[in-house]
Design an enzyme around this catalytic site. Structure first.
Site, PDB file in Angstrom:
ATOM      1  N   ARG A 107       8.365   9.675 -14.303  1.00 25.78           N
ATOM      2  CA  ARG A 107       6.923   9.917 -14.354  1.00 25.78           C
ATOM      3  C   ARG A 107       6.653  11.252 -13.681  1.00 25.78           C
ATOM      4  O   ARG A 107       7.472  11.736 -12.893  1.00 25.78           O
ATOM      5  CB  ARG A 107       6.138   8.798 -13.654  1.00 25.78           C
ATOM      6  CG  ARG A 107       6.462   8.637 -12.183  1.00 25.78           C
ATOM      7  CD  ARG A 107       5.754   7.429 -11.597  1.00 25.78           C
ATOM      8  NE  ARG A 107       6.202   7.158 -10.229  1.00 25.78           N
ATOM      9  CZ  ARG A 107       5.971   6.035  -9.577  1.00 25.78           C
ATOM     10  NH1 ARG A 107       5.303   5.058 -10.158  1.00 25.78           N
ATOM     11  NH2 ARG A 107       6.404   5.859  -8.340  1.00 25.78           N
ATOM     12  N   GLY A 154       2.961   1.140  -5.815  1.00 28.89           N
ATOM     13  CA  GLY A 154       2.865   0.064  -4.850  1.00 28.89           C
ATOM     14  C   GLY A 154       1.608  -0.771  -4.916  1.00 28.89           C
ATOM     15  O   GLY A 154       1.445  -1.714  -4.152  1.00 28.89           O
ATOM     16  N   MET A 175       0.369  -2.585  -7.555  1.00 29.11           N
ATOM     17  CA  MET A 175       0.427  -3.820  -8.331  1.00 29.11           C
ATOM     18  C   MET A 175       1.808  -4.452  -8.198  1.00 29.11           C
ATOM     19  O   MET A 175       2.683  -3.928  -7.518  1.00 29.11           O
ATOM     20  CB  MET A 175       0.038  -3.549  -9.782  1.00 29.11           C
ATOM     21  CG  MET A 175      -1.434  -3.190  -9.912  1.00 29.11           C
ATOM     22  SD  MET A 175      -1.900  -2.829 -11.610  1.00 29.11           S
ATOM     23  CE  MET A 175      -0.967  -1.355 -11.906  1.00 29.11           C
ATOM     24  N   HIS A 181       6.558   3.310   0.875  1.00 22.20           N
ATOM     25  CA  HIS A 181       5.141   3.176   0.522  1.00 22.20           C
ATOM     26  C   HIS A 181       4.284   4.156   1.320  1.00 22.20           C
ATOM     27  O   HIS A 181       3.438   4.874   0.774  1.00 22.20           O
ATOM     28  CB  HIS A 181       4.681   1.736   0.777  1.00 22.20           C
ATOM     29  CG  HIS A 181       3.210   1.531   0.574  1.00 22.20           C
ATOM     30  ND1 HIS A 181       2.298   1.615   1.609  1.00 22.20           N
ATOM     31  CD2 HIS A 181       2.491   1.293  -0.548  1.00 22.20           C
ATOM     32  CE1 HIS A 181       1.081   1.408   1.127  1.00 22.20           C
ATOM     33  NE2 HIS A 181       1.164   1.214  -0.164  1.00 22.20           N
TER      34      HIS A 181
END
Length: 895
Positions: A361, A114, A116, A477
């Site tokens: 990831r 969150g 970029m 977020h």
């Protein structure tokens, strides 16, 4: 063209992936960023990855080196990669009949969720949108995609605020009586698009860009530009990510989760990121795009049926709505976890029943989850015990060493919502991130309450003890960032009606105002009114097992800085192997003792001082006896009196009068003596060994108390305490020699009188630059050196620790100091003095014992430095002991 420019023109800047092959792989994370490297790896594994290409982190570095200009050769390589992408996708960029649309996303080598910027649906204009409508057979979907693109591109690239477009959309929905975006038709979206474009024209004085290639370069520039935005800079500072790493940019063919009821988008974890349980965990939205999930605009549904039942979700799970896709997703998740040998965080999209993987990831997780995952994976032989130790960062242990709500505590529940990040915290309600940061700086514990958080709230979230949001799910977020920071977090508390401007929220007929105290239970997803009672953490089970593995691998011993029985016991429970610093002056401030200490200070002569010291001796002896009993045969380094005497005296007239009345001493005499003892710069004044030289009777009393206590414990328990008497603030060998003779004399007197003999050591703190430089001389009388890096940092840098807060942050922001030198050791300055003293001390006395007792002993980077230097031990506050143990193991394993 100069040589550097020519060299750069020949570099490879762009790496393609897709159709079962890729130019890169996961080993190229530094060059391709985490996202780009993992997309390449997934493509090579034959997983369903939309094709694309990555502009490397080298482009970002060059972009800033060249004054925000692109390096030579990038344009040609990007054009070639775009052509290959068109071939693989079977579509053409900007084509009116079969348009290729792309996403443009950042991807640094370290995950920065969150922080970029991202642009989706790039390539749409009036012509390509009509082509997309014809090709998909769904006009509503095409125009919904176009309005999303305008909204996102205008914010990320053109710099317009989200609320410019949100207001237009909300007013339209209210006027047309629509509840949800999904209720709106193609004609509605066409009308909204017209209004959006007009808003851009009005705000910027120029039209929204139509050319897809201009759009692409605008988005690429915005992503590289976002590497240096305020929220990304703040995140990097908080997570020790160097600015020079740069970010990559990933350009990837769009797949659409918003093409109807057989399309979806979601986020999944191969294990629960809050608890570490081996359960498939995640959320999804039908007929939506990925930003809808992470932005918290709509509250998503759980992926699995079990999770939906556990949360009492009214929404159907992915397992129920698209069972075939769910089964395929589970297979992919298992394959990726086995391949990477770690918990994975996945992003996926389903386009008309076909699964596409957009990212994998290593998943962010709480400390509790990291611990459980590491131990479970080692137990299952997926990783080794040594790898398990490295999976838990030392700094994460802070999250495991602090209280949670007691099971029998009174729980006045205001609202129950999603348990987004575990842990518990109590604080005052605040609604604004700036205010949260401001109050936290003043020492106020705050709970940040927001409708939803955005990356702009990062400073307030870091300042808060916990976070509560009315919107958003477990992967919003707020949830992701809170878990990474170790902050308790409750999300999706839709029952709360928040009025930030009025400074209150209402829930269940109750009103809670700014400044009211609440308790957040992140594990239960509850917000409680008032301050709930806390309980201490459980450090058995997985924690004990991992620390046992860590202890097997480390070479550095870990001691504690403690002087009260409670702190000493806590440190032993946390695995302390000795005391590295027992500050005897802390024992003098007890209410029963301070009058005697003041009488000693006020005495006009040695006889008066000895009379007072005789009264203090039993207190000190009792203190040391308790410590030796707890520590058993572990070494105990006891520092003789260090601070200047005036610190024990009152200073205001009111305090002087109160002391005079309580002690029977004359107020005028007290005031006169306090004035005599006043020093302009007490940190460099009459303190430490200088007190022992001028008032040797003080150190005599303390040495006697130490040895008598040690003999008492030895004779009563059969154990042999190991006292290490430390002389503070030595600058010359002569000072230490005089005081060592004093200590040795007292030891002989005590041992002869008690008919006992114990081993003991006399050494010194190295906390002055001269002592470090003359360590070879000083080692002649010192059995050990303990580096007092708090004062050594002050005296080397010429900075007062108590006053440095006024400017140190500015120094850090400007890069003068990489870190606060009182938190992380200044290795190139103070560290060089430590290294020099260690070398000279060992040369003069090969068997000298070397340790560190400043608070740096609990800082992982400083512990690593001590390991490399070959020190015998580090010493730190009790709650930092496990951190130091794990940091020492990391240092050994990474050697």
């Amino acid at each position: 063209m100069g040589e550097p420019a020519m060299q750069r023109a020949s570099e490879t800047w762009v790496y393609s992936f897709g159709a079962g092959s890729a130019d890169g792989d996961t080993s190229m994370k530094n060059l391709l960023g985490g996202k780009g490297a993992n997309l390449a790896e997934m493509a090579k594994l034959g997983l369903p990855v939309p094709p694309g290409f990555t502009l490397s982190t080298g482009v970002c570095t060059a972009f800033y080196d060249l004054g925000r200009q692109y390096p030579p050769g990038l344009d040609e390589q990007t054009h070639a990669a775009l052509k290959l992408l068109e071939e693989r996708a079977g579509k053409r960029f900007g084509d009116a009949e079969n348009p290729l649309l792309v996403s443009v996303r950042s991807g640094a080598r370290a995950s920065m969720p969150g922080m970029m910027d991202t642009v989706l649906n790039l390539g749409l204009n009036e012509t390509t949108t009509q082509g997309l409508a014809r090709k998909s057979g769904d006009e509503r979907f095409a125009y919904d995609s176009y309005r999303r693109f305008i909204q996102m591109y205008s914010n990320v690239v053109l710099g317009l605020r989200h609320d410019v477009f949100e207001e237009i959309l909300e007013e339209y929905k209210e006027r047309e009586d629509y509840q949800l975006d999904t209720d709106m038709t193609a004609e509605d979206w066409k009308s909204i698009i017209g209004q959006f474009k007009q808003a851009v024209q009005n705000k910027l004085g120029k039209p929204f860009p139509d050319d897809p290639h201009d759009q692409l370069w605008g988005a690429i520039g915005a992503v590289f530009g976002s590497w240096m935005n305020d929220r990304a800079i703040t995140y990097r500072k908080l997570n020790d990510i160097p600015h020079e790493w740069g970010t990559a940019v990933n350009v990837q063919a769009m797949v659409f989760g918003n093409m109807g009821e057989t399309s979806a988008t979601g986020v999944a974890f191969t294990r629960d990121p809050s608890t570490g349980e081996a359960v498939f965990y995640g959320e999804y939205l039908i007929n939506a795009q990925g930003e809808d999930v992470v932005a918290g605009i709509r509250t998503p549904a759980p992926i699995s049926r079990d999770r939906a039942e556990a949360l009492d979700s009214e929404e159907a799970s992915l397992e129920e709505t698209l069972p075939g896709v769910y089964g395929e997703l589970v297979d992919v998740a298992n394959k990726l976890e086995r391949h990477y040998r770690d918990m994975q965080d996945l992003e996926f999209t389903v386009e008309e029943g076909k699964l596409y993987m957009l990212q994998t990831r290593t998943g962010k997780r709480t400390a509790a989850a990291a611990l459980k995952i590491a131990v479970d994976m080692a137990r299952d032989a997926l990783i080794t015990e040594e790898e398990a130790v490295l999976r838990l960062e030392p700094g994460q242990l802070d999250q495991l060493l602090h209280p949670t709500i007691a099971e029998d505590a009174t729980r006045d529940v205001l609202v129950q919502a999603l348990p987004a990040s575990p842990g518990a915290a109590v604080g005052e309600v605040v609604f604004d991130s700036d205010e949260a940061a401001s109050l936290a700086e003043k020492g106020v514990d705050v709970i940040l309450v927001r409708i939803e958080t955005s990356p702009e709230d990062i400073h307030g979230m870091h300042a808060a003890k916990a976070i509560v949001t009315a919107r958003g799910g477990m992967t919003s977020h707020a949830a992701v960032v809170a878990r990474g920071m170790g902050r308790p977090c409750v999300c999706g508390a839709g029952a709360m009606q928040i009025d930030g401007e009025a400074g209150s929220f209402r829930v269940g007929g109750r009103e809670v105002k700014k400044g009211d105290i609440v308790t957040v239970d992140g594990a239960a997803g509850e917000v409680l009114f008032g301050a709930a009672r806390m309980r201490q953490p459980d450090l058995s089970g997985d924690f004990a097992r991992l620390m046992e593995w860590a202890d097997r691998t480390r070479r550095l011993k870990v001691r504690t800085n403690a002087e009260t029985p409670g702190d000493v016991s806590t440190a032993v429970d946390f695995g302390a192997e000795g005391i590295g610093l027992c500050r005897t002056e802390h024992m003098f401030f007890d209410a029963e003792r301070i009058p005697v200490v003041r009488a000693m200070i006020l005495a006009e002569n040695e006889a008066g001082r000895r009379e007072a010291l005789d009264k203090l001796l039993p207190f000190q002896r009792s203190d040391f006896r308790e410590i030796f009993e707890i520590m058993e045969e572990r070494p105990c380094t006891i520092r003789l009196l260090d601070p200047p005497l005036h610190e024990f005296l009152p200073h205001s007239d009111e305090d002087l009068a109160a002391v005079a009345q309580a002690s029977g001493l004359d107020a005028a005499a007290l005031k006169r003596r306090a004035g005599e003892l006043h020093e302009s710069n007490p940190m460099l004044g009459h303190r430490g060994c200088r007190l022992g030289i001028t008032y040797p009777e003080i150190y005599e009393m303390q040495a006697r108390a130490i040895f008598e206590a040690a003999v008492d414990v030895a004779q009563s328990s059969g154990r042999k305490p190991v006292p290490e008497v430390m002389i503070p603030l030595v600058a010359t060998h002569e000072e230490l020699s005089i005081l060592k003779d004093l200590v040795d004399r007292v030891a002989v007197e005590v041992f002869d009188a008690r008919g006992a003999q114990l081993e003991y050591l006399v050494g010194t703190m190295i906390e002055l630059p001269r002592a470090a430089l003359r360590a070879g001389d000083i080692a002649g009388s010192a059995a050990f050196f303990s580096f007092g890096t708090n004062d050594l940092t002050q005296t080397t840098l010429g900075i007062s620790r108590d006053d440095a807060g006024r400017f140190l942050k500015i120094y850090e922001d400007m890069g003068i100091y990489e870190k606060d030198p009182f938190v992380t050791l200044d290795q190139s300055g103070v560290g060089e003095l430590v290294a020099l003293a260690a070398e000279r001390g060992r040369k003069a006395r090969p068997d000298i014992k070397l340790g560190i007792c400043g608070e740096h002993g609990g800082d992982p980077a400083s512990v690593s430095f001590c390991h490399k230097l070959g020190l015998e031990y580090v010493s730190c506050s009790p709650y930092r002991v496990p951190v130091a143990r794990l940091a020492a193991a990391h240092a050994a394993l990474k050697e």
